[in-house]
Design a protein around this motif. Structure first.
Motif, PDB file in Angstrom:
ATOM      1  N   LEU A  31       2.509 -10.862   6.414  1.00  0.00           N
ATOM      2  CA  LEU A  31       3.705 -10.284   5.797  1.00  0.00           C
ATOM      3  C   LEU A  31       3.465  -8.851   5.340  1.00  0.00           C
ATOM      4  CD1 LEU A  31       5.286 -13.302   3.864  1.00  0.00           C
ATOM      5  CD2 LEU A  31       5.816 -12.408   6.129  1.00  0.00           C
ATOM      6  N   ALA A  32       2.213  -8.515   5.043  1.00  0.00           N
ATOM      7  CA  ALA A  32       1.900  -7.123   4.691  1.00  0.00           C
ATOM      8  C   ALA A  32       2.090  -6.217   5.911  1.00  0.00           C
ATOM      9  CB  ALA A  32       0.469  -7.014   4.170  1.00  0.00           C
ATOM     10  N   VAL A  33       1.702  -6.701   7.076  1.00  0.00           N
ATOM     11  CA  VAL A  33       1.898  -5.922   8.302  1.00  0.00           C
ATOM     12  C   VAL A  33       3.403  -5.842   8.598  1.00  0.00           C
ATOM     13  CG1 VAL A  33       1.239  -5.659  10.729  1.00  0.00           C
ATOM     14  CG2 VAL A  33      -0.363  -6.707   9.137  1.00  0.00           C
ATOM     15  N   ALA A  34       4.109  -6.961   8.364  1.00  0.00           N
ATOM     16  CA  ALA A  34       5.563  -6.966   8.546  1.00  0.00           C
ATOM     17  C   ALA A  34       6.228  -5.923   7.645  1.00  0.00           C
ATOM     18  CB  ALA A  34       6.122  -8.354   8.220  1.00  0.00           C
ATOM     19  N   ARG A  35       5.765  -5.839   6.428  1.00  0.00           N
ATOM     20  CA  ARG A  35       6.317  -4.883   5.460  1.00  0.00           C
ATOM     21  C   ARG A  35       6.120  -3.444   5.955  1.00  0.00           C
ATOM     22  NH1 ARG A  35       3.250  -4.548  -0.218  1.00  0.00           N
ATOM     23  NH2 ARG A  35       1.766  -3.694   1.292  1.00  0.00           N
ATOM     24  N   GLU A  36       4.944  -3.166   6.513  1.00  0.00           N
ATOM     25  CA  GLU A  36       4.662  -1.832   7.057  1.00  0.00           C
ATOM     26  C   GLU A  36       5.570  -1.548   8.259  1.00  0.00           C
ATOM     27  OE1 GLU A  36       2.704  -0.135   5.259  1.00  0.00           O
ATOM     28  OE2 GLU A  36       2.436   1.691   6.447  1.00  0.00           O
ATOM     29  N   TRP A  37       5.815  -2.595   9.047  1.00  0.00           N
ATOM     30  CA  TRP A  37       6.701  -2.451  10.210  1.00  0.00           C
ATOM     31  C   TRP A  37       8.137  -2.131   9.765  1.00  0.00           C
ATOM     32  CZ3 TRP A  37      11.015  -5.386  11.480  1.00  0.00           C
ATOM     33  CH2 TRP A  37      11.552  -5.157  12.760  1.00  0.00           C
ATOM     34  N   LEU A  38       8.585  -2.801   8.707  1.00  0.00           N
ATOM     35  CA  LEU A  38       9.929  -2.500   8.186  1.00  0.00           C
ATOM     36  C   LEU A  38      10.018  -1.021   7.828  1.00  0.00           C
ATOM     37  CD1 LEU A  38      10.589  -5.549   5.795  1.00  0.00           C
ATOM     38  CD2 LEU A  38      11.796  -5.040   7.927  1.00  0.00           C
ATOM     39  N   GLY A  39       8.936  -0.514   7.223  1.00  0.00           N
ATOM     40  CA  GLY A  39       8.906   0.910   6.881  1.00  0.00           C
ATOM     41  C   GLY A  39       9.030   1.781   8.127  1.00  0.00           C
ATOM     42  N   GLU A  40       8.303   1.382   9.170  1.00  0.00           N
ATOM     43  CA  GLU A  40       8.379   2.138  10.429  1.00  0.00           C
ATOM     44  C   GLU A  40       9.819   2.178  10.942  1.00  0.00           C
ATOM     45  OE1 GLU A  40       5.207   1.955  13.848  1.00  0.00           O
ATOM     46  OE2 GLU A  40       6.761   0.482  14.323  1.00  0.00           O
TER      47      GLU A  40
END
Ligand SMILES: *Cc1c(COP(=O)(O)O)cnc(C)c1O
Length: 466
Positions: free
Chosen positions: A148-157
């Motif tokens: 979910l931390a990687v998902a959160r970074e992806w949302l930012g992207e």
């Protein structure tokens, strides 16, 4: 050197032999020891000023603490989803301590390469392609958190911000959608600053199911008006081991913008059984995947893996750049991938077990456990005082006492089973009903064990108030 320490150094081989003798007694007697030891902890003592030496500590441990330890590594501990430790895995675990490698970086040892080899084997075991990069963590909770931390970074992207630098607030409210998420998803959202309240439960399919209704999921995504979101799909729910339709969910990506995280903590092992592998179809299409190893792989605590297709984003979140650690490279050191920095060679027990028994050996464990769950399910269905709450889909039997299934009665039944020392089951709430779960994931469990569990249940049932 302190005198006691110097004496231990001189006696090191003999000491390891003594520890081994205790371990041998433990693992040989496991099936005959009480499965649970509720309420037997001794009172805490004060820190000793002078030490008793390792032999002394071993004797004190055996006398004061070992008698209160549960038989959770044994064949009739069916609480939570609890694996044991295969012989090879235990040997690997001992050697992990003996070699005491730090796999944070690669500079001084081939241990990190062993970890990479093991990750490749696991990827193959679960049918994941080369685009999935993996890392070891302590358990599925951390694996879900990293995903979910990687998902959160992806949302930012997607939204044109860099969360790892600007903070979660830069995203505004985040939507995480799921049908029957494990409790660790909400915990991960709390840790990540997304907030537990942002978990949106999507309705599940009708009729005793815990799998998400993909049509309703599409509607929920539609309602976001094009805002990117996170979908947590579940491959093996803890109560009834139901599986979301991963392929159908992945197909929604054609029209909707979301990160797909799959919690396959133990359900991922369905991929090992040809008769059940279809349940994990589509797992490879996930952006991130969580699989526990201390459950159905039967390695000792604590071990899990997380995989993702976007290791670049993972490095953005977790990199630990300092002059002494260096910058992450093309093939980043593990310390740039997970919350841990220094850590043990967590792959070694898995490496041992996978090499010792291969895909076929581990497949046999999975299929035997599934068969035993079915056997217990049939016996429970045929027991007048018990009621099966859902079909046995894989390795968990979910049931409740007939008549009043109050919290008190269900917990009293669990306590009576535990007190018998014959078995251990844990309570749950399924679809609003208080219930018990028997989860089969131990490599030792046999048909005879399963029948003993049923006998213990019937005897415990007789002690309940009607
Ligand atoms: C067990 C489990 C978890 C949490 O695993 P830990 O290893 O205890 O952190 C998460 N999701 C599912 C589906 C599980 O079964």
């Amino acid at each position: 050197m302190h005198l006691t320490l110097a004496e231990d150094l001189a006696r090191f081989p003999a000491l390891l032999q003594s520890a081994r003798d205790l371990a041998v007694r433990e693992v040989s007697g496991l099936a005959d020891r009480p499965v649970a030891r509720p309420g037997r902890a001794p009172d805490a003592e004060r820190l000793p000023a002078g030490g008793v030496g390792a032999e002394g500590a071993l004797a004190r441990f055996a006398e004061r603490w070992a008698p209160g330890f549960s038989g959770s590594a044994g064949p009739r501990y069916l609480g939570f989803v609890t694996g044991g430790a295969t012989p090879a895995a235990l040997a690997g675990d001992w050697l992990t301590g003996a070699y005491d490698q730090n796999v944070s970086g690669a500079g001084d040892s081939s241990a990190t390469a062993l970890e990479r080899e093991t990750l490749g084997w696991l990827r193959e075991l679960f049918g994941l392609g080369d685009e999935h990069a993996g890392a070891f963590v302590t358990g599925a909770t951390v694996s879900n958190t990293v995903g979910l931390a990687v998902a959160r970074e992806w949302l930012g992207e997607r939204l044109g911000v860099c969360v790892s630098r600007e903070g979660t607030a830069a995203l505004g409210p985040v939507d995480v959608l799921s049908g029957s998420p494990h409790s660790s998803i909400a915990k991960a959202m709390s840790v990540l600053g997304i907030g537990r309240d942002r978990l949106r439960r999507v309705p599940v399919l009708a009729g005793n199911r815990e799998a998400v209704d993909v049509g309703r999921l599409a509607e929920a995504l539609d309602a976001l008006g094009g805002r990117p979101a996170v979908v947590v799909a579940n491959a093996g729910t803890v109560n009834t081991v139901d599986f979301d339709d991963l392929r159908a969910i992945a197909a929604l990506k054609e029209r909707h913008d979301f990160w797909l995280h799959v919690d396959a903590a133990f359900g991922g092992f369905a991929a090992l059984s040809p008769a059940h592998a279809h349940l994990t179809d589509g797992l490879d299409a996930a952006d991130s995947v969580c699989v526990d190893l201390h459950k159905w792989l039967n390695v000792p605590y604590d071990a899990a893996v997380q995989f993702t297709r976007r290791q670049d984003l993972q490095v953005r979140v977790f990199h630990n750049a300092s002059p002494y650690l260096g910058l992450p490279t093309e093939d980043p050191d593990f310390l740039h991938l997970t919350p841990e920095n220094s850590r043990r060679l967590r792959a070694l027990p898995s490496w041992f077990s996978l090499l010792a028994y291969g895909r076929e050996g581990h497949r046999e464990i999975v299929e035997r456990n599934i068969g035993l769950a079915r056997r217990l399910g049939e016996r429970i269905a045929a027991t007048p005082g018990l009621r099966l709450l859902a079909p046995v889909r894989l390795n968990v039997v979910c049931f409740t006492p007939a008549g009043d299934a109050t919290r008190e009665r269900v917990h009293a039944l669990a306590a009576a089973v535990a007190a018998s020392g014959e078995a251990f089951l844990t309570p749950t709430v399924y679809d609003g009903t208080h219930a018990l779960r028997a989860a089969f994931s131990n490599w030792r469990t046999s048909e005879a064990d399963t029948d003993l569990v049923h006998d213990a249940l019937v005897r415990a049932l007789a002690t309940l108030e009607p």
